[in-house]
Design a protein around this motif. Structure first.
Motif, PDB file in Angstrom:
ATOM      1  N   ASP A 134      -3.871   9.059  46.524  1.00 30.18           N
ATOM      2  CA  ASP A 134      -2.438   9.112  46.282  1.00 30.18           C
ATOM      3  C   ASP A 134      -1.771   9.189  47.657  1.00 30.18           C
ATOM      4  OD1 ASP A 134       0.044   9.498  44.893  1.00 30.18           O
ATOM      5  OD2 ASP A 134      -0.111  11.627  45.369  1.00 30.18           O
ATOM      6  N   GLU A 164       5.987  15.755  50.189  1.00 29.01           N
ATOM      7  CA  GLU A 164       6.360  16.357  48.910  1.00 29.01           C
ATOM      8  C   GLU A 164       7.466  17.399  49.047  1.00 29.01           C
ATOM      9  OE1 GLU A 164       6.031  15.664  45.947  1.00 29.01           O
ATOM     10  OE2 GLU A 164       4.404  14.221  45.927  1.00 29.01           O
ATOM     11  N   LYS A 188       7.135  15.068  39.178  1.00 32.20           N
ATOM     12  CA  LYS A 188       6.197  14.865  40.285  1.00 32.20           C
ATOM     13  C   LYS A 188       5.113  13.866  39.891  1.00 32.20           C
ATOM     14  CE  LYS A 188       6.334  19.235  42.854  1.00 32.20           C
ATOM     15  NZ  LYS A 188       5.562  20.446  43.212  1.00 32.20           N
ATOM     16  N   GLY A 189       4.897  12.874  40.734  1.00 28.20           N
ATOM     17  CA  GLY A 189       3.856  11.892  40.469  1.00 28.20           C
ATOM     18  C   GLY A 189       4.305  10.731  39.615  1.00 28.20           C
ATOM     19  N   SER A 190       5.555  10.752  39.138  1.00 30.99           N
ATOM     20  CA  SER A 190       6.073   9.678  38.290  1.00 30.99           C
ATOM     21  C   SER A 190       6.677   8.568  39.144  1.00 30.99           C
ATOM     22  CB  SER A 190       7.145  10.211  37.336  1.00 30.99           C
ATOM     23  OG  SER A 190       6.629  11.223  36.499  1.00 30.99           O
ATOM     24  N   THR A 242      -0.296   4.752  44.593  1.00 27.24           N
ATOM     25  CA  THR A 242       0.931   5.538  44.702  1.00 27.24           C
ATOM     26  C   THR A 242       1.927   5.181  43.614  1.00 27.24           C
ATOM     27  OG1 THR A 242       2.813   6.054  46.146  1.00 27.24           O
ATOM     28  CG2 THR A 242       1.842   3.860  46.363  1.00 27.24           C
ATOM     29  N   SER A 243       2.749   6.148  43.254  1.00 26.56           N
ATOM     30  CA  SER A 243       3.847   5.908  42.320  1.00 26.56           C
ATOM     31  C   SER A 243       5.072   5.349  43.032  1.00 26.56           C
ATOM     32  CB  SER A 243       4.223   7.210  41.590  1.00 26.56           C
ATOM     33  OG  SER A 243       3.156   7.663  40.785  1.00 26.56           O
ATOM     34  N   LYS A 252       1.707   7.342  35.961  1.00 29.94           N
ATOM     35  CA  LYS A 252       0.865   8.515  35.802  1.00 29.94           C
ATOM     36  C   LYS A 252       1.611   9.512  34.907  1.00 29.94           C
ATOM     37  CE  LYS A 252      -0.739   8.072  40.623  1.00 29.94           C
ATOM     38  NZ  LYS A 252      -0.673   8.684  41.970  1.00 29.94           N
ATOM     39  N   GLU A 284      -5.801  13.642  44.803  1.00 27.61           N
ATOM     40  CA  GLU A 284      -4.489  13.786  44.163  1.00 27.61           C
ATOM     41  C   GLU A 284      -3.935  15.197  44.320  1.00 27.61           C
ATOM     42  OE1 GLU A 284      -1.892  12.884  42.686  1.00 27.61           O
ATOM     43  OE2 GLU A 284      -2.155  10.801  42.062  1.00 27.61           O
ATOM     44  N   SER A 322      -0.552  15.887  42.576  1.00 29.20           N
ATOM     45  CA  SER A 322       0.394  16.126  41.487  1.00 29.20           C
ATOM     46  C   SER A 322      -0.325  16.335  40.156  1.00 29.20           C
ATOM     47  CB  SER A 322       1.377  14.952  41.352  1.00 29.20           C
ATOM     48  OG  SER A 322       0.735  13.826  40.773  1.00 29.20           O
ATOM     49  N   HIS A 368       0.576  15.126  37.214  1.00 29.18           N
ATOM     50  CA  HIS A 368       0.460  13.818  36.554  1.00 29.18           C
ATOM     51  C   HIS A 368      -0.689  13.011  37.142  1.00 29.18           C
ATOM     52  CE1 HIS A 368       3.796  14.358  34.005  1.00 29.18           C
ATOM     53  NE2 HIS A 368       4.773  13.993  34.820  1.00 29.18           N
ATOM     54  N   GLY A 369      -0.821  13.044  38.460  1.00 32.78           N
ATOM     55  CA  GLY A 369      -1.881  12.289  39.121  1.00 32.78           C
ATOM     56  C   GLY A 369      -3.259  12.819  38.796  1.00 32.78           C
TER      57      GLY A 369
END
Length: 207
Positions: free
Chosen positions: A13, A22, A48-50, A106-107, A140, A164, A166, A168-169
């Motif tokens: 990520d 972050e 986060k992670g979206s 990456t998002s 994610k 990762e 996050s 979500h990640g």
């Protein structure tokens, strides 16, 4: 930290794993999200992670508000310093020398990546593939991005280790059936540890 012997590819990520961004995003999204969603003080933890598109779709229904938010984040990202997480550059050099295939997953979208490449011209050619938000249709915690990276690298999901930070990640990496290295840079250590096969605070933790 020792990776399993079957691992052939490392999927990183970017924000909070490669770059120490972050904290900057936390302040940005808290400011922007609170401005429009003042009744949900925990909203940042949910995004986060979206991908940006996912955030806009879920939380910003009005088109004029979306336009303002996109303009704000575009301006914000053009000024970001993109400083590497402690120890990352040395670790990345080591794993490349050992022959691991490496990907960024990456998002962030391609527009954001252009800012990264501007700050770090070497970045684009250092990785075997780069997966961005513009390559996928599902954000994610869906594992689509990690599975696409494995496909592009020509390896099986179980032959990949994901780095990762996050929630979500981490969930996406788990769902992909990959070995999960939690990076405790942006979430509480104990929470990240519970969701990971192994955990580091930064890359100086790896010997």
């Amino acid at each position: 930290m020792v990776l399993p012997n079957n691992i052939k590819a490392l999927l990183f990520d970017m924000d909070g794993v490669i770059f120490d961004t972050e904290g900057l995003y936390t302040e940005f999204w808290k400011r922007e999200l609170f401005q429009y969603l003042p009744d949900d003080p925990d909203i940042f933890d949910k995004v986060k992670g979206s991908t940006l598109n996912d955030i806009l779709t879920r939380y910003f229904k009005e088109e004029d508000v979306r336009v303002k938010v996109v303009a704000a984040i575009d301006n914000f990202e053009t000024t970001m310093p993109f400083i590497y997480i402690a120890g990352y550059e040395n670790y990345f050099k080591t794993v490349k020398e050992k022959g691991y295939k490496c990907a960024v997953v990456t998002s962030s979208n391609d527009k954001k990546m252009a800012n990264v490449f501007n700050r770090h011209p070497e970045f684009k050619n250092e990785y075997d593939t780069i997966i961005t938000a513009d390559d996928i249709t599902l954000s994610k915690p869906n594992p689509q991005c990690f599975l696409l990276a494995a496909e592009r690298l020509g390896v099986k999901p179980e032959e990949c280790a994901v780095f990762e930070d996050s929630i979500h990640g981490l969930n996406a990496a788990r769902a992909a059936g990959m070995f999960v290295v939690g990076v405790a840079t942006s979430n509480p250590y104990n929470i990240v540890k519970e969701m990971s096969d192994t955990i580091i605070r930064d890359f100086n933790d790896i010997y």
